[in-house]
Design a protein around this motif. Structure first.
Motif, PDB file in Angstrom:
ATOM      1  N   LEU A  27      74.160  70.950  40.751  1.00 21.11           N
ATOM      2  CA  LEU A  27      73.969  72.275  40.537  1.00 21.11           C
ATOM      3  C   LEU A  27      74.817  72.848  39.540  1.00 21.11           C
ATOM      4  O   LEU A  27      74.590  74.056  38.931  1.00 21.11           O
ATOM      5  CB  LEU A  27      74.320  72.942  41.698  1.00 21.11           C
ATOM      6  N   LEU A  28      75.967  72.002  38.772  1.00 19.29           N
ATOM      7  CA  LEU A  28      76.568  72.434  37.603  1.00 19.29           C
ATOM      8  C   LEU A  28      75.408  72.489  36.575  1.00 19.29           C
ATOM      9  O   LEU A  28      75.856  73.742  35.562  1.00 19.29           O
ATOM     10  CB  LEU A  28      77.627  71.470  37.446  1.00 19.29           C
ATOM     11  N   LEU A  29      74.727  71.928  36.396  1.00 20.14           N
ATOM     12  CA  LEU A  29      73.455  72.043  35.427  1.00 20.14           C
ATOM     13  C   LEU A  29      72.834  73.439  35.407  1.00 20.14           C
ATOM     14  O   LEU A  29      72.860  74.273  34.366  1.00 20.14           O
ATOM     15  CB  LEU A  29      72.515  70.990  35.106  1.00 20.14           C
ATOM     16  N   SER A  30      72.308  73.694  36.600  1.00 18.74           N
ATOM     17  CA  SER A  30      71.770  75.057  36.773  1.00 18.74           C
ATOM     18  C   SER A  30      72.726  76.333  36.670  1.00 18.74           C
ATOM     19  O   SER A  30      72.352  77.318  36.030  1.00 18.74           O
ATOM     20  CB  SER A  30      70.990  75.110  38.332  1.00 18.74           C
ATOM     21  N   ALA A  53      82.822  77.413  38.561  1.00 17.63           N
ATOM     22  CA  ALA A  53      81.714  76.617  39.199  1.00 17.63           C
ATOM     23  C   ALA A  53      82.461  75.056  39.306  1.00 17.63           C
ATOM     24  O   ALA A  53      82.061  74.542  40.034  1.00 17.63           O
ATOM     25  CB  ALA A  53      80.269  76.599  38.919  1.00 17.63           C
ATOM     26  N   LEU A  54      82.907  74.906  38.041  1.00 16.22           N
ATOM     27  CA  LEU A  54      83.289  73.311  37.801  1.00 16.22           C
ATOM     28  C   LEU A  54      84.326  73.290  38.584  1.00 16.22           C
ATOM     29  O   LEU A  54      84.640  72.101  39.233  1.00 16.22           O
ATOM     30  CB  LEU A  54      83.434  73.588  36.233  1.00 16.22           C
ATOM     31  N   ARG A  55      85.398  74.349  38.668  1.00 18.30           N
ATOM     32  CA  ARG A  55      86.554  74.083  39.576  1.00 18.30           C
ATOM     33  C   ARG A  55      86.154  74.001  41.088  1.00 18.30           C
ATOM     34  O   ARG A  55      86.669  73.195  41.817  1.00 18.30           O
ATOM     35  CB  ARG A  55      87.489  74.991  39.333  1.00 18.30           C
ATOM     36  N   MET A  56      85.315  74.918  41.428  1.00 15.04           N
ATOM     37  CA  MET A  56      84.905  74.934  42.953  1.00 15.04           C
ATOM     38  C   MET A  56      84.274  73.833  43.474  1.00 15.04           C
ATOM     39  O   MET A  56      84.400  73.214  44.476  1.00 15.04           O
ATOM     40  CB  MET A  56      84.187  76.137  42.968  1.00 15.04           C
ATOM     41  N   THR A  84      77.214  77.454  50.968  1.00  8.02           N
ATOM     42  CA  THR A  84      76.372  78.644  50.724  1.00  8.02           C
ATOM     43  C   THR A  84      77.458  79.442  50.381  1.00  8.02           C
ATOM     44  O   THR A  84      76.894  80.521  49.105  1.00  8.02           O
ATOM     45  CB  THR A  84      75.934  78.882  52.120  1.00  8.02           C
ATOM     46  N   ILE A  85      78.440  79.526  50.707  1.00  4.96           N
ATOM     47  CA  ILE A  85      79.481  80.425  50.236  1.00  4.96           C
ATOM     48  C   ILE A  85      79.825  80.632  48.899  1.00  4.96           C
ATOM     49  O   ILE A  85      80.173  81.295  48.016  1.00  4.96           O
ATOM     50  CB  ILE A  85      80.699  80.610  51.111  1.00  4.96           C
ATOM     51  N   ILE A  86      79.956  79.206  48.354  1.00  4.99           N
ATOM     52  CA  ILE A  86      80.388  78.961  47.047  1.00  4.99           C
ATOM     53  C   ILE A  86      79.183  79.499  46.031  1.00  4.99           C
ATOM     54  O   ILE A  86      79.531  80.101  44.923  1.00  4.99           O
ATOM     55  CB  ILE A  86      80.462  77.473  46.786  1.00  4.99           C
ATOM     56  N   ASN A  87      77.964  79.111  46.518  1.00  4.39           N
ATOM     57  CA  ASN A  87      76.884  79.609  45.590  1.00  4.39           C
ATOM     58  C   ASN A  87      76.739  81.127  45.496  1.00  4.39           C
ATOM     59  O   ASN A  87      76.398  81.743  44.501  1.00  4.39           O
ATOM     60  CB  ASN A  87      75.402  79.081  46.153  1.00  4.39           C
ATOM     61  N   VAL A  88      76.849  81.795  46.553  1.00  7.07           N
ATOM     62  CA  VAL A  88      76.722  83.201  46.664  1.00  7.07           C
ATOM     63  C   VAL A  88      77.977  83.832  45.978  1.00  7.07           C
ATOM     64  O   VAL A  88      77.696  84.876  45.395  1.00  7.07           O
ATOM     65  CB  VAL A  88      76.791  83.743  48.080  1.00  7.07           C
ATOM     66  N   HIS A  89      79.096  83.359  45.947  1.00  5.66           N
ATOM     67  CA  HIS A  89      80.375  83.678  45.426  1.00  5.66           C
ATOM     68  C   HIS A  89      80.137  83.735  44.052  1.00  5.66           C
ATOM     69  O   HIS A  89      80.560  84.731  43.130  1.00  5.66           O
ATOM     70  CB  HIS A  89      81.590  82.964  45.797  1.00  5.66           C
ATOM     71  N   LEU A  90      79.680  82.736  43.481  1.00  2.00           N
ATOM     72  CA  LEU A  90      79.432  82.588  41.948  1.00  2.00           C
ATOM     73  C   LEU A  90      78.482  83.420  41.374  1.00  2.00           C
ATOM     74  O   LEU A  90      78.646  84.149  40.213  1.00  2.00           O
ATOM     75  CB  LEU A  90      79.046  80.973  41.519  1.00  2.00           C
ATOM     76  N   CYS A  91      77.264  83.857  42.171  1.00  2.38           N
ATOM     77  CA  CYS A  91      76.175  84.696  41.795  1.00  2.38           C
ATOM     78  C   CYS A  91      76.915  86.034  41.741  1.00  2.38           C
ATOM     79  O   CYS A  91      76.499  86.976  40.774  1.00  2.38           O
ATOM     80  CB  CYS A  91      74.996  84.359  42.649  1.00  2.38           C
ATOM     81  N   VAL A  92      77.471  86.498  42.888  1.00 10.47           N
ATOM     82  CA  VAL A  92      77.965  87.654  43.049  1.00 10.47           C
ATOM     83  C   VAL A  92      79.008  88.096  41.918  1.00 10.47           C
ATOM     84  O   VAL A  92      79.077  89.300  41.499  1.00 10.47           O
ATOM     85  CB  VAL A  92      78.280  88.144  44.420  1.00 10.47           C
TER      86      VAL A  92
END
Length: 419
Positions: free
Chosen positions: A76-79, A91-94, A131-139
């Protein structure tokens, strides 16, 4: 009149010759197979056994899925780089530096967990964290694609419910959490266009429903297959018990409670080999009730059966050694097999039986003076003697019994071999 005759002769020519289920568990299994499984749960005893029986396979599935996600989640790092480039460093760190090591450490912890609930809970926890990681990055992103990128949480649904084959209840918890997090992220991104977010929400909801149904079907099949396997084991156990009962019945005579002829034949071969190895003699007494057919005709089958039971009691009382095999040989005939017993000793035992039966003073007909008697034939051989065999041992004893009957009955005749 009584008589004991011992003839020492050369051997005669050789004659032709398989964690158990209870009855309540069995009923529960049948009820579940015919009536369905409400919410995919068994009664507590069966549920505990199901979890135990499937624990190893389930652990292997979780370990394989965990090892795979430690790699795939980083794709998912690519997206991330394409959709929310302003959050790529985070994103890379998390993902790579925090989540992946935690997953690998979790795989080690997973092997130590004994509780199925804790193992399934660890999968739910990993799904929630991703899920939290994905939402946190987007928010936290200011990119206009951050809102549409919330749809990346659907990857968690698909992976956990299909690849990791999550159980129904944990899957319901995770699906609800993922949908809630999606809606939370949407509420925190007011700039996200409704025309895009509404279809995205419907897509995530559809994936949640479809994969949840898939999780239900997978667990239902696993449980149903386990029930079928348990029922097969029950049927096999019942069959083994029935065969054991039949085997036991075939090895014992129900009337006299002595061994059956089938058991005698099997034991004769075994004990003959033992005697051969030990260099011992093998003696056999065959006895037959005199005028038994006349007893049946005049006194009835019930009285004849009582006569046989009385004679069996006499035989049983005279032979107390565990190695002596007492058998109802055929009809009104009995046999006593003795290992390590000389011909002289066997003849003495046969004579005691003859006298004991005579002393029973049981009439065999209307005339009370006609008493039940027995004729006995005795044979004795050494297994290492020429032409000696179990078949020959029986043939010699039978010949001696036949001669005893010819000479007036109520007597003992013995044949032995010369050393």
């Amino acid at each position: 009149m009584s008589s004991v005759t011992t003839l020492m002769t050369e051997p005669m020519p050789q004659a032709d010759a398989r964690d158990e289920l209870t009855a309540a568990d069995a009923r529960a299994i049948d009820a579940l197979l015919h009536g369905g499984m409400r919410m995919l749960r068994f009664p507590p005893p069966l549920e505990s056994r199901f979890q135990t029986d499937t624990a190893l396979e389930r652990l292997q599935t979780l370990l394989g899925a965990g090892a795979l996600v430690s790699v795939l989640f980083n794709w998912l790092l690519l997206s991330d780089w394409m959709m929310i480039p302003d959050r790529f460093d985070d994103a890379l760190r998390m993902r790579l530096m925090w989540f992946t090591p935690c997953i690998l450490l979790g795989l080690i912890v997973l092997t130590k967990l004994k509780s199925p609930a804790l193992r399934e809970g660890s999968l739910v926890l990993a799904g929630m964290v991703s899920t939290i990681i994905n939402v946190h990055l987007c928010v936290g992103s200011t990119d206009p694609m951050a809102g549409p990128y919330l749809i990346s949480v659907s990857v968690v649904l698909v992976y956990c419910n299909t690849v990791a084959r999550m159980r129904l209840r944990p899957a319901m918890c995770l699906d609800f959490f993922v949908m809630a997090m999606f809606l939370y992220g949407w509420s925190r991104l007011p700039q996200a266009p409704f025309a895009i977010m509404a279809p995205a929400a419907l897509t995530v909801l559809s994936l949640a429903v479809f994969t949840l149904y898939g999780a239900y079907m997978q667990e239902r099949d696993v449980r149903q297959n386990w029930l079928l396997l348990m029922r097969e084991r029950l049927l096999q156990h019942e069959l083994l018990q029935a065969n054991a009962s039949l085997e036991e019945a075939s090895r014992n005579d129900q009337l006299t409670e002595l061994a059956s002829r089938r058991h005698f034949d099997a034991e004769l071969e075994h004990r003959w080999r033992q005697a051969a190895q030990a260099g011992q003699e093998v003696s056999l007494i065959l006895l037959a009730v005199d005028h038994f057919k006349a007893c049946q005709a005049s006194r009835g089958q019930g009285a004849a059966d009582e006569c046989l039971r009385a004679i069996a009691g006499v035989v049983r009382a005279d032979f107390q050694r565990p190695d002596d095999l007492l058998t109802r040989f055929a009809g009104e005939e009995f046999a006593v097999l003795m290992v390590g017993t000389t011909l002289q000793t066997a003849v003495g035992a046969a004579e005691r039986i003859r006298k004991a039966v005579e002393n029973l003073r049981q009439p065999h007909g209307p005339d009370q003076r006609d008493l039940i008697t027995v004729s006995l034939g005795v044979s004795c051989m050494r297994p290492d003697s020429p032409h000696a065999s179990p078949t020959q041992l029986i043939a010699v004893a039978d010949e001696a019994l036949h001669l005893a009957r010819q000479r007036g009955r109520n007597r003992v005749i013995a044949f032995g071999t010369q050393d």
